[in-house]
Structure formats: C-alpha cells, structure tokens
Design an enzyme around this catalytic site. Structure first.
Site, PDB file in Angstrom:
ATOM      1  N   LYS A   1     -20.774  55.594  37.713  1.00  0.00           N
ATOM      2  CA  LYS A   1     -21.391  56.126  36.496  1.00  0.00           C
ATOM      3  C   LYS A   1     -21.355  55.100  35.357  1.00  0.00           C
ATOM      4  CE  LYS A   1     -20.373  61.009  37.559  1.00  0.00           C
ATOM      5  NZ  LYS A   1     -19.555  62.194  37.126  1.00  0.00           N
TER       6      LYS A   1
ATOM      7  N   HIS B   1     -19.509  59.573  41.014  1.00  0.00           N
ATOM      8  CA  HIS B   1     -20.047  60.803  41.609  1.00  0.00           C
ATOM      9  C   HIS B   1     -20.041  60.673  43.123  1.00  0.00           C
ATOM     10  CE1 HIS B   1     -22.828  64.090  42.623  1.00  0.00           C
ATOM     11  NE2 HIS B   1     -23.324  63.228  43.494  1.00  0.00           N
TER      12      HIS B   1
ATOM     13  N   GLU C   1     -29.393  64.222  47.910  1.00  0.00           N
ATOM     14  CA  GLU C   1     -29.145  63.115  46.971  1.00  0.00           C
ATOM     15  C   GLU C   1     -29.569  61.764  47.552  1.00  0.00           C
ATOM     16  OE1 GLU C   1     -25.488  65.367  44.590  1.00  0.00           O
ATOM     17  OE2 GLU C   1     -24.996  63.740  45.961  1.00  0.00           O
TER      18      GLU C   1
HETATM   19  P1  DAT Z   1     -17.853  66.583  40.829  1.00  0.00           P
HETATM   20  O1  DAT Z   1     -18.452  65.424  40.083  1.00  0.00           O
HETATM   21  O2  DAT Z   1     -16.386  66.390  41.081  1.00  0.00           O
HETATM   22  O3  DAT Z   1     -18.614  66.963  42.076  1.00  0.00           O
HETATM   23  P2  DAT Z   1     -19.123  68.898  39.576  1.00  0.00           P
HETATM   24  O4  DAT Z   1     -20.237  68.709  40.553  1.00  0.00           O
HETATM   25  O5  DAT Z   1     -18.517  70.259  39.462  1.00  0.00           O
HETATM   26  O6  DAT Z   1     -17.926  67.854  39.842  1.00  0.00           O
HETATM   27  O7  DAT Z   1     -19.640  68.506  38.123  1.00  0.00           O
HETATM   28  C1  DAT Z   1     -20.492  67.388  37.955  1.00  0.00           C
HETATM   29  C2  DAT Z   1     -20.037  66.613  36.764  1.00  0.00           C
HETATM   30  O8  DAT Z   1     -20.185  67.407  35.588  1.00  0.00           O
HETATM   31  C3  DAT Z   1     -18.563  66.215  36.796  1.00  0.00           C
HETATM   32  O9  DAT Z   1     -18.360  64.990  37.483  1.00  0.00           O
HETATM   33  C4  DAT Z   1     -18.235  66.104  35.339  1.00  0.00           C
HETATM   34  C5  DAT Z   1     -19.106  67.165  34.694  1.00  0.00           C
HETATM   35  N1  DAT Z   1     -18.357  68.406  34.494  1.00  0.00           N
HETATM   36  C6  DAT Z   1     -18.037  69.304  35.446  1.00  0.00           C
HETATM   37  N2  DAT Z   1     -17.349  70.330  34.936  1.00  0.00           N
HETATM   38  C7  DAT Z   1     -17.242  70.075  33.615  1.00  0.00           C
HETATM   39  C8  DAT Z   1     -16.643  70.753  32.523  1.00  0.00           C
HETATM   40  N3  DAT Z   1     -16.005  71.933  32.671  1.00  0.00           N
HETATM   41  N4  DAT Z   1     -16.713  70.179  31.290  1.00  0.00           N
HETATM   42  C9  DAT Z   1     -17.357  68.996  31.117  1.00  0.00           C
HETATM   43  N5  DAT Z   1     -17.954  68.300  32.106  1.00  0.00           N
HETATM   44  C10 DAT Z   1     -17.886  68.842  33.335  1.00  0.00           C
HETATM   45 MG    MG Z   2     -20.583  67.659  42.271  1.00  0.00          MG
END
Ligand code: DAT
Ligand code: MG
Length: 148
Positions: A9, A115, A126
């Site tokens: 990222k 990611h 993806e």
């Molecule tokens: P990951 O990247 O571990 O798969 P995710 O798909 O649930 O996690 O979320 C995608 C991204 O969004 C994550 O890398 C960071 C952001 N994110 C997730 N939950 C969040 C939250 N509660 N507050 C702020 N950013 C968040």
């Molecule tokens: Mg995710």
C-alpha cells in the site's frame, strides 16, 4: 497450488518498505508470478474495495489507497492465501502477532501497509481485476526444496 493477490500500500511505498515486504514473502517460499507498480485510479480502488462500500471507513480507505503508488503482485504456493495473510498479520497492527509485517512495521489500522486476498473467490476476482486472467506460471529450481 494456489494464487493470491498482494498489494504493498502507499504508506509502505512512501516509507521505503517495498523490498522489506517482498523479502518476507519471497524468503518464506511463496513464488512471485506477477508484479506492477501502479498509480491507482479512483475507479480501480472503488472496484477493489467494493465489498466495503457501506462501511464508515470506506471514504478514508479510498483516499488512502489512491494517495500514492502501490505495488500489486500475485504470489503462488501451497495454501498461498492463508500463508500470505499469516505473514501479513491481523488487520489492525496493534492486534497482529510479532514477526508479522503489520506488527513489525505498522501502528494503525488505516496505515497497515499491505493487502492480501481473504479467500479463493476474492483472489480470483482481485487477480483478474489487477492483472487479467492470463498470468503464466514458471519453473523455479528451488521449488522442490520448498514444495513437497
Ligand atoms: P484486511 O485488509 O485485513 O483484509 P478488511 O478487508 O476487513 O481487512 O478491510 C480492508 C481494509 O480496510 C483494512 O486493511 C484496513 C481498513 N479497515 C478495515 N476495518 C477498519 C476499521 N474498523 N477502521 C478503519 N479502517 C478499517
Ligand atoms: Mg480484506
């Protein structure tokens, strides 16, 4: 053999951590099969994170991911999706296990460096979105010392 989509990222690119992050996946034994340095458009970011559209952090997430270039990659290996996620660590760096990328290199959920696809369907989607569906494989001489 499974494939997963991994993205370094903008925060990690800005902080000079591209090599450090690639090193961890490479040394573990995952095999790199595609890589691009990408200036992410808003349209691509919105497609990539479409599943999070209704979440309160969505707008900030799109701002962050389009704020600078990223490195998009596809890695291959046995259980590559879960292996890569374990190497990345939990979503929030404060909860990530020591030794993982997010714990060792990060502090906050909105700057979590990397990611990785979270399942086979997501990985297919993806990889197709970022690279298309025609990524060739290659023979790596070390494979027989890593994969049984
Ligand atoms: P990951 O990247 O571990 O798969 P995710 O798909 O649930 O996690 O979320 C995608 C991204 O969004 C994550 O890398 C960071 C952001 N994110 C997730 N939950 C969040 C939250 N509660 N507050 C702020 N950013 C968040
Ligand atoms: Mg995710």
């Amino acid at each position: 053999m499974e494939r997963t989509f991994i993205m370094i990222k903008p925060d990690a690119v800005q902080r000079g951590l591209i090599g450090e992050i690639i090193r961890r996946f490479e040394q573990r034994g995952l095999k790199l099969v595609a890589m691009r340095f990408v200036h992410v458009s808003r349209a691509l970011a919105e497609k990539h994170y479409a599943v999070h559209k209704e979440r309160p952090f969505y707008a900030g997430l799109i701002e962050y991911i389009t704020s600078g270039p990223v490195v998009a990659m596809v890695w291959e290996g046995t259980n590559a999706i879960q292996a890569a996620r374990n190497t990345m660590g939990a979503t929030n760096p404060v909860d990530a296990a020591p030794g993982t990328i997010r714990a060792d290199l990060g502090m906050e959920i909105g700057r979590n460096l990397v990611h990785g696809s979270d399942g086979p369907e997501t990985a297919d989607f993806e990889i197709g979105l970022w690279f298309g569906d025609d990524i060739p494989g290659w023979e790596r001489d070390a494979d027989r010392w890593i994969f049984e």
